[in-house]
Design an enzyme around this catalytic site. Structure first.
Site, PDB file in Angstrom:
ATOM      1  N   VAL A 235      -7.579  -0.185  -1.588  1.00  0.00           N
ATOM      2  CA  VAL A 235      -9.003   0.193  -1.861  1.00  0.00           C
ATOM      3  C   VAL A 235      -9.157   1.695  -1.479  1.00  0.00           C
ATOM      4  O   VAL A 235      -8.699   2.128  -0.358  1.00  0.00           O
ATOM      5  CB  VAL A 235      -9.797  -0.759  -0.754  1.00  0.00           C
ATOM      6  CG1 VAL A 235     -11.249  -0.516  -0.827  1.00  0.00           C
ATOM      7  CG2 VAL A 235      -9.641  -2.246  -0.946  1.00  0.00           C
ATOM      8  N   THR A 282      -6.151  -0.418   2.922  1.00  0.00           N
ATOM      9  CA  THR A 282      -6.937   0.731   2.634  1.00  0.00           C
ATOM     10  C   THR A 282      -6.122   1.984   2.105  1.00  0.00           C
ATOM     11  O   THR A 282      -4.841   1.663   2.260  1.00  0.00           O
ATOM     12  CB  THR A 282      -7.562   1.339   3.996  1.00  0.00           C
ATOM     13  OG1 THR A 282      -6.635   1.989   4.707  1.00  0.00           O
ATOM     14  CG2 THR A 282      -7.993   0.309   5.026  1.00  0.00           C
ATOM     15  N   ASP A 283      -6.609   2.827   1.430  1.00  0.00           N
ATOM     16  CA  ASP A 283      -6.055   4.175   1.078  1.00  0.00           C
ATOM     17  C   ASP A 283      -5.883   4.751   2.434  1.00  0.00           C
ATOM     18  O   ASP A 283      -6.551   4.382   3.460  1.00  0.00           O
ATOM     19  CB  ASP A 283      -6.631   4.819   0.154  1.00  0.00           C
ATOM     20  CG  ASP A 283      -5.986   5.852  -0.653  1.00  0.00           C
ATOM     21  OD1 ASP A 283      -4.840   6.218  -0.050  1.00  0.00           O
ATOM     22  OD2 ASP A 283      -6.199   6.442  -1.673  1.00  0.00           O
ATOM     23  N   ALA A 284      -5.217   5.897   2.606  1.00  0.00           N
ATOM     24  CA  ALA A 284      -4.946   6.851   3.739  1.00  0.00           C
ATOM     25  C   ALA A 284      -6.145   7.050   4.625  1.00  0.00           C
ATOM     26  O   ALA A 284      -7.050   7.419   3.867  1.00  0.00           O
ATOM     27  CB  ALA A 284      -4.146   8.136   3.392  1.00  0.00           C
TER      28      ALA A 284
END
Length: 574
Positions: A235, A282-284
């Protein structure tokens, strides 16, 4: 709690038994640790042991290091962790996203331009095989974004293109090649990048499509992947206001959050409407798209509460874990939501065989960068390089008739001060010389301008040679753009080394000129005066060799450009 026999996990009884037994053996601290994916920078035994025994991490992603160093690191994680870890790689273009010695096959844009699905399958299979050799079992790909904004350089080359049907078919092909090799995919970046030009490393992204537009583009792609068995989704820190407002009537603009913090987008849209049963990561979490939305103390438990199952990267491990502990104590994060996330993490691990896993033998490393994979890279280059336009019929160029080439090579900052230090530039010069050309390449422009300042390129524009002499001695100008950016600017545009530089295209009406992009596909916006333009998609030896073959007519152009290359301008087509 979760149907582990259903898509995408498809677990058998033995795997389900392992999931339940492992889950029941975990302490609360061990469950919390499973949520985190560590970006491993330090490989000493003390650091690795701390990640394993104190923080109980659920996943890792390598960062830097040689082939052997990364292999030994990953082996240590698997041999010493109570619960085997997910080991991820960014194989968006081939094995180079698994380890630096890996093979670049083709970018997403190259796969989209190629008229054969074989290109994306080669890219995916090489990425999976080279990633598996170093112990990876998970890839943060495919990039299934639909690029509708030509200004976007965040996923310009990483995505397959602007056609949702093409993006879906290429993404599914990519996923199939990985799943066939026991590697799980995390498609990204839900709810979708490419409709705007900003970088989520620097600002919260905003997918401003209407509900209907989203359904027809990103919704179509994600639904196609989910129905085909997509195991996980990454995401992005990207909001989707139209859907947030539809699913939460009365929501204020100030309450709209990136998808990572939006239960309406994760639970109602992704899990409910689209029917996704897999893992959400999650993305970073160091990206400003998330950190600008809430304090880290709030956003870390917030992403899990909203519906994410794993958190990509620590800031400070002890501090981040404490934020989750405190949220569990206060009730901000429920233990039911924690348990659900851990169940999905364990299910993904079982689906890639971590319930009965043996680390690959070291001789598996021989496949990384092997000759067969480089042959596949050559084939991808041949299939994808695209002639965007040639309105003056400059091509092909016969080196026996037009021998003298003047090469202008524009590269990303920092531009090297010494002449000839750019690897791609030197490789291209050699390819041109091997083809029979005499190549002249100017010094670095900072150095040149210091030696011989030009007054708006009016007179002595090429050292001490005037225009007529230049025309007499030059048969072709090759204008090559190799610009890229990462987490530094929201949009990357063509940039010359200096103001009023001799690189400025003063020569297009003096001698035949061929412009080439080795990276982004939208450079015609800044050089619409170029009458011959090629998108070559890569600066590796395979792509530069294929480029010269096509310029000289030894090979035909096979790639196909989409409408985004024209950048919404009429003059770029001339």
């Amino acid at each position: 709690m979760i149907d582990l026999k259903a898509k995408p996990f498809n677990l058998n009884e033995k795997q389900i038994e392992w999931v339940e037994k492992t889950f029941n053996s975990l302490t609360e601290d061990e469950k919390i640790g499973q949520l985190f994916i560590n970006l491993t920078l330090q490989r000493d035994k003390e650091s690795l042991d701390k990640l394993i025994n104190e923080y109980h991490i659920g996943g890792v992603r390598w960062q830097g290091g040689t082939l052997e160093e990364v292999y030994e690191q990953n082996k240590y994680f698997q041999e010493h962790s109570k619960v085997p870890v997910l080991i991820a790689a960014n194989t968006e273009a081939g094995g180079n996203g698994a380890v630096s010695e890996g093979t670049f096959i083709a970018s997403g844009a190259a796969c989209g331009a190629s008229q054969t699905e074989e290109t994306v399958r080669d890219m995916a299979s090489v990425g999976a095989e080279e990633a598996k050799a170093i112990g990876c079992n998970w890839v943060f790909a495919p990039v299934c974004d639909v690029v509708s904004n030509w200004r976007n350089t965040i996923v310009n080359t990483r995505a397959f293109g602007d056609d949702p049907k093409l993006v879906a078919s290429r993404s599914i092909a990519y996923m199939e090649e990985n799943l066939n090799r026991g590697v799980a995919c995390a498609a990204k970046h839900f709810p979708g990048d490419g409709s705007e030009e900003r970088d989520q490393h620097l600002v919260m992204g905003c997918n401003d499509l209407s509900v209907e537009e989203w359904d027809d583009s990103f919704g179509y792609v994600y639904k196609s992947l989910i129905d085909a068995g997509l195991p996980s989704i990454m995401v992005g820190h990207i909001c989707q206001p139209a859907y947030s407002k539809k699913l939460r009537p009365g929501i204020k603009d100030s309450e709209i959050k990136p998808a990572t913090l939006s239960p309406e987008l994760l639970q109602d849209l992704l899990r409910g409407q689209l029917g996704f049963n897999g893992l959400i990561v999650t993305d970073a979490t160091h990206m400003v798209g998330l950190t600008a939305a809430a304090s880290r103390k709030d956003c870390l438990p917030g992403v899990i509460a909203a519906g994410c199952d794993m958190i990509l990267f620590f800031n400070d491990p002890a501090e981040d874990i404490q934020y989750i502990r405190e949220a569990l104590t206060s009730g901000v994060l429920s233990r039911e939501r924690l348990d659900e996330a851990v169940y999905r993490i364990l299910a993904l691990k079982a689906s890639v065989g971590l319930n009965d896993f043996k680390f690959p033998a070291k001789d598996a490393l021989e496949i990384v960068g092997c000759n067969k994979h480089h042959e596949m890279a050559s084939r991808a280059a041949d299939e994808s390089i695209t002639l965007v336009k040639d309105t003056r019929n400059v091509l092909p160029v016969n080196p026996k008739e037009k021998k003298n080439v003047y090469l202008i090579f524009l590269e990303s900052a920092p531009t090297s001060i010494a002449c000839g230090t750019d690897k791609a530039k030197n490789l291209l010069i050699k390819e041109l010389e091997d083809a029979g050309f005499n190549v002249t390449a100017p010094k670095d422009l900072y150095e040149f301008e210091a030696e011989q300042p030009s007054k708006f390129n009016k007179f002595k524009v090429i050292g001490h040679v005037n225009r007529e002499e230049f025309k007499k001695n030059t048969d072709l100008v090759l204008f090559v753009i190799n610009m890229k950016g990462y987490a530094q600017t929201n949009n990357v545009r063509l940039t010359y080394d200096a103001s009023h530089s001799v690189q400025n295209p003063w020569f297009i009406n003096e001698v035949p000129t061929v412009a080439v992009s080795l990276n982004y596909t939208n450079h015609l916006y800044d050089v619409p005066m170029m009458k011959t333009f090629i998108n070559a998609y890569g600066d590796t030896p395979e792509y530069l060799h294929a480029l010269v073959e096509k310029i000289t007519g030894q090979s035909e152009f096979k790639g196909k450009a989409n409408e985004l290359v024209w950048c919404g301008r009429w003059e770029t087509r001339l």
